[in-house]
Design an enzyme around this catalytic site. Structure first.
Site, mmCIF file in Angstrom:
data_model
loop_
_atom_site.group_PDB
_atom_site.id
_atom_site.type_symbol
_atom_site.label_atom_id
_atom_site.label_comp_id
_atom_site.label_asym_id
_atom_site.label_seq_id
_atom_site.Cartn_x
_atom_site.Cartn_y
_atom_site.Cartn_z
ATOM 1 N N ASP A 84 54.520 21.951 77.896
ATOM 2 C CA ASP A 84 54.835 23.345 77.555
ATOM 3 C C ASP A 84 56.319 23.616 77.392
ATOM 4 O O ASP A 84 56.689 24.733 77.036
ATOM 5 C CB ASP A 84 54.373 24.294 78.661
ATOM 6 N N HIS A 125 47.382 12.059 40.611
ATOM 7 C CA HIS A 125 48.408 12.283 41.630
ATOM 8 C C HIS A 125 49.279 11.036 41.718
ATOM 9 O O HIS A 125 48.769 9.916 41.729
ATOM 10 C CB HIS A 125 47.717 12.565 42.968
ATOM 11 N N CYS A 146 57.769 17.898 77.956
ATOM 12 C CA CYS A 146 56.571 18.228 78.734
ATOM 13 C C CYS A 146 55.520 18.879 77.829
ATOM 14 O O CYS A 146 55.753 19.100 76.649
ATOM 15 C CB CYS A 146 56.927 19.192 79.867
ATOM 16 N N ARG A 190 51.681 20.832 39.932
ATOM 17 C CA ARG A 190 51.128 21.259 41.237
ATOM 18 C C ARG A 190 52.220 21.090 42.275
ATOM 19 O O ARG A 190 52.498 19.971 42.712
ATOM 20 C CB ARG A 190 49.929 20.385 41.639
ATOM 21 N N LYS A 240 47.793 24.096 50.618
ATOM 22 C CA LYS A 240 46.885 23.428 51.566
ATOM 23 C C LYS A 240 47.541 23.391 52.948
ATOM 24 O O LYS A 240 48.743 23.664 53.080
ATOM 25 C CB LYS A 240 46.568 22.022 51.060
ATOM 26 N N TYR A 271 59.794 14.968 83.979
ATOM 27 C CA TYR A 271 58.910 13.885 84.437
ATOM 28 C C TYR A 271 59.581 12.523 84.319
ATOM 29 O O TYR A 271 60.264 12.245 83.333
ATOM 30 C CB TYR A 271 57.633 13.859 83.595
ATOM 31 N N ARG A 292 43.516 6.382 45.959
ATOM 32 C CA ARG A 292 43.063 7.185 47.089
ATOM 33 C C ARG A 292 41.751 7.830 46.664
ATOM 34 O O ARG A 292 40.703 7.495 47.151
ATOM 35 C CB ARG A 292 44.141 8.218 47.442
HETATM 36 C C1 LIG Z 1 46.620 16.418 44.920
HETATM 37 C C2 LIG Z 1 47.934 17.010 45.293
HETATM 38 N N1 LIG Z 1 48.650 17.658 44.362
HETATM 39 C C3 LIG Z 1 49.842 18.217 44.641
HETATM 40 C C4 LIG Z 1 50.382 18.138 45.904
HETATM 41 C C5 LIG Z 1 51.720 18.776 46.176
HETATM 42 O O1 LIG Z 1 52.680 17.827 46.530
HETATM 43 P P1 LIG Z 1 54.166 18.282 46.863
HETATM 44 O O2 LIG Z 1 54.130 18.954 48.171
HETATM 45 O O3 LIG Z 1 54.950 17.029 46.850
HETATM 46 O O4 LIG Z 1 54.572 19.215 45.774
HETATM 47 C C6 LIG Z 1 49.676 17.463 46.906
HETATM 48 C C7 LIG Z 1 50.255 17.316 48.259
HETATM 49 O O5 LIG Z 1 50.399 16.263 48.779
HETATM 50 C C8 LIG Z 1 48.412 16.894 46.596
HETATM 51 O O6 LIG Z 1 47.695 16.256 47.524
#
Ligand SMILES: Cc1ncc(COP(=O)(O)O)c(C=O)c1O
Length: 366
Positions: A308, A160, A306, A216, A35, A259, A131
């Site tokens: 840039d 999760h 800044c 995951r 993601k 700045y 969540r």
């Molecule tokens: C639903 C879900 N699964 C797995 C992950 C992967 O987590 P990580 O990067 O700690 O492996 C995420 C990331 O936050 C997530 O939102």
């Protein structure tokens, strides 16, 4: 070559994927989480490498992210878990492209049950993160509905963890107990849930009892440590944020820089200008916390950040630094993402997401 780039080492990504796959063993599937454009490493490129080195599936948040993987020709199983149940056209597009949908609420499940397109789904159950996820009181109704809709293929349940970065956390034990209970309830109702998953990177590396049928994993595949302790496997960071020095010039005692004149030289010296500013992801609030590495030496950033550019203090001599030299803002060859995260009171996940704006990606292999 661009004057501001993230160098992404795909050999490191391949190594980390193999290391995580070896750690979990052959009986557990690896879903690579790509993601947020592959944690800002480039989702398409890293997903290809991860799939070639041991990931059996890919996970993303949104349907748009999933579709862009399909458009790029990635045909591995893709799960998307953050989608708007009222956007039926996008949901139809996802299903047409064989995207598996994570179902975060009973409302989302009803939408899928009411449409008649075949759908592979994975039911997200609430176990303590609060969540998203189907609440315990709705599990029975959800499991019955998912089991009775003939066009729905349930791949499993998922959840999760909120506190997996602390392996001792009682919250993880509580979430695990809830998740096991959800699986037991699904079985008791005759719902086939073959691939259940809960573990993110920290849980995967620190607690085997969280692995179930699949893990995951995101952060660890990018070579970043998700734990406060040692990760237990060799992780190789893949990202380096680099820029070409644009200007080197002398500074006299009393000269004030950038700045607001927040930095005034108390001695003669030299500065170098790095073409990266807050529009490119260098937080303005990072003033005084950054150290840029040029020719293997670290130099403190001085004055305001800044839009840039930033200025670094080379010291009494230019140390041989010249316009066109490569400066590492962070990552491989410079200040680590972990060190910067600590200085900025945040986590390496967020630091990986900093480079943006005029930063372009460059892929290397080793
Ligand atoms: C639903 C879900 N699964 C797995 C992950 C992967 O987590 P990580 O990067 O700690 O492996 C995420 C990331 O936050 C997530 O939102």
């Amino acid at each position: 070559m661009s004057q501001l780039r993230t160098r992404i080492d795909l050999a490191a990504i391949a190594h980390n994927t193999r290391a995580v796959a070896a750690h979990i063993g052959e009986d557990v599937r690896l879903m690579a989480v790509v993601k947020a454009d592959g944690y800002n490493h480039g989702a398409v490129e890293v997903a290809r490498v991860m799939a070639a080195h041991g990931a059996q599936a890919v996970g993303v948040a949104t349907i748009a992210e999933a579709l862009s993987l399909r458009t790029a020709g990635i045909d591995a199983p893709v799960l998307a878990w953050l989608w708007d149940a009222t956007d039926t056209a996008l949901v139809a597009e996802a299903l047409k492209n064989g995207i598996e949908l994570g179902v975060p609420s009973l409302k989302h499940l009803r939408v899928l049950a009411e449409q008649d397109r075949p759908a592979r789904i994975c039911l997200k159950v609430e176990t303590g993160m609060h969540r998203s996820g189907i609440d315990r009181h709705a599990w029975r109704e959800a499991f019955m509905l998912a089991g009775s809709a003939k066009h729905l293929e349930v791949t499993g349940l998922f959840t999760h963890f909120a506190c997996a970065d602390d392996p001792e956390s009682a919250a993880t034990d509580e979430q695990l107990a809830e998740f096991r209970d959800a699986i037991a309830q699904a079985h008791a109702l005759g719902l086939n849930v073959p691939i259940n998953h809960a573990a993110n990177s920290p849980a995967t590396l620190s607690r085997r009892d969280t692995h179930f049928d699949q893990v995951r994993v995101g952060l660890a595949l990018y070579g970043l440590n998700p734990l406060r302790s040692e990760p237990g496997i060799e992780l190789r960071p893949a990202l380096s944020w680099e820029a070409e020095v644009t200007v080197v010039k002398p500074l006299q005692p009393g000269d004030a820089v950038s700045y607001g004149h927040t930095f005034t030289a108390d001695r003669a010296g030299y500065t170098a200008v790095i073409p990266a500013g807050y529009a490119d992801g260098v937080p303005r609030a990072a003033q005084g916390q950054l150290e840029v590495t040029i020719g293997g030496r670290r130099y403190a950033q001085i004055g305001r950040v800044c839009m840039d550019q930033i200025v670094v203090d080379l010291g009494d001599t230019p140390h041989g630094v010249a316009a066109g030299d490569t400066a590492v803002i962070m990552g491989v060859g410079g200040m680590s993402l972990d060190e910067l995260a600590e200085r900025l009171h945040t986590i390496n996940y967020e630091i990986a997401c900093l480079p943006k704006g005029r930063t372009v990606r460059q892929y290397v292999n080793g």
